[in-house]
Design a protein around this motif. Structure first.
Motif, PDB file in Angstrom:
ATOM      1  N   MET A 161      -4.232  -3.013  -4.289  1.00 27.13           N
ATOM      2  CA  MET A 161      -3.149  -3.372  -4.126  1.00 27.13           C
ATOM      3  C   MET A 161      -2.098  -2.902  -5.454  1.00 27.13           C
ATOM      4  O   MET A 161      -3.094  -3.819  -7.225  1.00 27.13           O
ATOM      5  N   HIS A 220       2.279  -4.598  -1.443  1.00 25.56           N
ATOM      6  CA  HIS A 220       0.822  -4.812  -1.125  1.00 25.56           C
ATOM      7  C   HIS A 220       0.429  -3.491  -0.029  1.00 25.56           C
ATOM      8  O   HIS A 220       0.763  -2.999   0.781  1.00 25.56           O
ATOM      9  N   THR A 273      -0.855 -12.289  -2.739  1.00 28.93           N
ATOM     10  CA  THR A 273       0.475 -10.920  -3.612  1.00 28.93           C
ATOM     11  C   THR A 273       1.586 -11.884  -4.005  1.00 28.93           C
ATOM     12  O   THR A 273       2.173 -12.078  -4.896  1.00 28.93           O
TER      13      THR A 273
END
Length: 314
Positions: free
Chosen positions: A1, A82, A98
Motif C-alpha cells: 500500500m 491505495h 487508509t
C-alpha cells in the motif's frame, strides 16, 4: 500500500467538497481518474485506489494510482494512493483504513473499479463470469459494507454523519449488452445494491446513488471506436471528464436530503434520471388463470406498454 499524505489542504478554499475525504476505486485511469481529479479540484482530500491491472484484470507493471496522486499534488491538492484489491475483505478494509490513517475520516465513497471479459453466452467460461461479477459487484459491496460500518459507528457515537456513496452501473446494466452477459448482470446487480443501501443506510446519514456513464475509456474504446473518437475541435461528448461533475455533486454535501436511491445516466452534457422498474398495465382476473387465458391477457397487456429499451448490440 502506498501512502503519500500531505498536511496541506485538498484544493481551492471554498470548493464544493472542501473538508471532505473521498475514496475513489479504480481511479488510476479513465472515469475514476477523472473523478479523483475533479474531487481534488473541489477541495476534497482523495484516496486514489487502483490495483494497477490490465483491461482483463492481469497484472500491470506501473502504478497508475501513484501517477494520479502526483497529478493531484502538482495541482495543489492532497491525495494518497491505495493499491489494494477492493474485491477482497482485506482490501476493502484497508481502503477505509487508509482514509482514516491519512486524513482522520471518510465522507464519500465512489465505487468505480471494473474490467471486461466479453464473450457470447455460449462461449462464456465460468471463470470469466466469476471474475467480472467479483470485481464489479463484489467490488462494490465490500467497500460499501466497510464504509457503512464506519459511518454507522460514527452515528451511534453521536457524531453527525453526512456521507455519500456513488456507485457505477452502466447502460449495459439498464438495458443489457450483447456479448456482455457477465458485465450486464453485474451492473444490473449494482442497481439493486444501490436501492437497498440507500434504504438501509439513510438512518445513519448516508445517501447512496448510482450513475450509468457513457464515456471513452479503456473498457469502451474497442467497442465504440468508430463513434467515440475525440473530435478535432469543439466539445468532446465522450470525454470521461464530462461525467465527473455529476459524480462530484452527488458525493458532496450539496446533494441534500432526498437525493438518494436514484440512478442517473450521464453522457456528454446530458443527465437523465432513470425511473427503473415501475408497474405498468395490469389485469386482475380475481381468480386462477388457465395457461391459455394467460396468453391472451399478456398479449393484450403488451399492446398497452412502452416498448422495451433496445439491448446494446442487438
Amino acid at each position: 500500500m502506498e501512502r503519500t499524505a500531505r498536511a496541506r489542504g485538498g484544493g481551492p478554499d471554498g470548493g464544493l467538497c472542501a473538508g471532505r475525504v473521498v475514496a475513489v476505486t479504480g481511479a488510476g485511469r479513465g472515469l475514476g481518474r477523472a473523478h479523483a481529479l475533479a474531487y481534488a479540484a473541489e477541495g476534497a482530500r482523495v484516496v486514489v485506489n487502483d490495483l494497477g491491472v490490465g483491461l482483463d484484470g492481469s497484472p500491470a507493471a506501473d502504478s497508475p494510482a501513484a501517477q494520479v496522486v502526483r497529478e493531484i499534488e502538482a495541482a495543489g491538492g492532497t491525495a494518497v494512493a491505495h493499491g489494494g484489491d477492493i474485491a477482497t475483505g482485506a482490501g476493502a478494509a484497508s481502503l477505509v483504513d487508509t482514509a482514516l490513517d491519512a486524513f482522520g475520516r471518510l465522507d464519500t465513497l465512489v465505487n468505480n473499479a471494473g474490467f471486461l471479459r466479453d464473450r457470447m453466452l455460449v462461449n462464456l467460461a465460468d471463470d470469466d463470469w466469476d471474475a467480472v461479477l467479483r470485481v464489479h459487484l463484489t467490488g462494490h459491496f465490500l467497500p460499501l459494507r466497510q464504509a457503512a460500518a464506519y459511518w454507522r459507528a460514527e452515528a451511534k457515537a453521536g457524531r453527525t454523519v453526512s456521507a455519500r456513496v456513488v456507485n457505477t452501473s452502466s447502460g449495459a446494466g439498464l438495458a443489457g449488452s450483447v456479448g456482455q452477459g457477465n458485465y450486464s448482470a453485474a451492473k444490473a446487480g449494482i442497481l439493486g445494491l444501490t436501492l437497498v443501501a440507500a434504504a438501509e443506510l439513510a438512518r445513519y446519514g448516508v445517501q447512496v446513488n448510482a450513475v450509468a456513464p457513457a464515456a471513452r475509456t479503456r473498457m469502451t474504446e474497442a467497442t465504440f471506436a468508430a463513434t467515440m473518437a475525440a473530435p478535432p475541435g469543439g466539445f468532446d461528448a465522450m470525454a470521461p471528464e464530462n461525467v465527473s461533475p455529476l459524480v462530484v455533486w452527488l458525493g458532496s454535501g450539496a446533494a441534500g436530503a432526498g437525493v438518494t436511491g436514484r440512478v442517473f445516466e450521464a453522457e456528454g452534457g446530458r443527465i437523465t434520471v432513470m425511473e427503473g422498474w415501475r408497474p405498468g398495465p395490469s389485469v386482475d382476473k380475481a381468480g386462477r388463470w388457465t395457461p391459455a387465458a394467460v396468453g391472451g391477457a399478456v398479449h393484450d397487456l403488451l399492446t398497452r406498454t412502452e416498448p422495451s429499451r433496445p439491448v446494446y448490440g442487438a
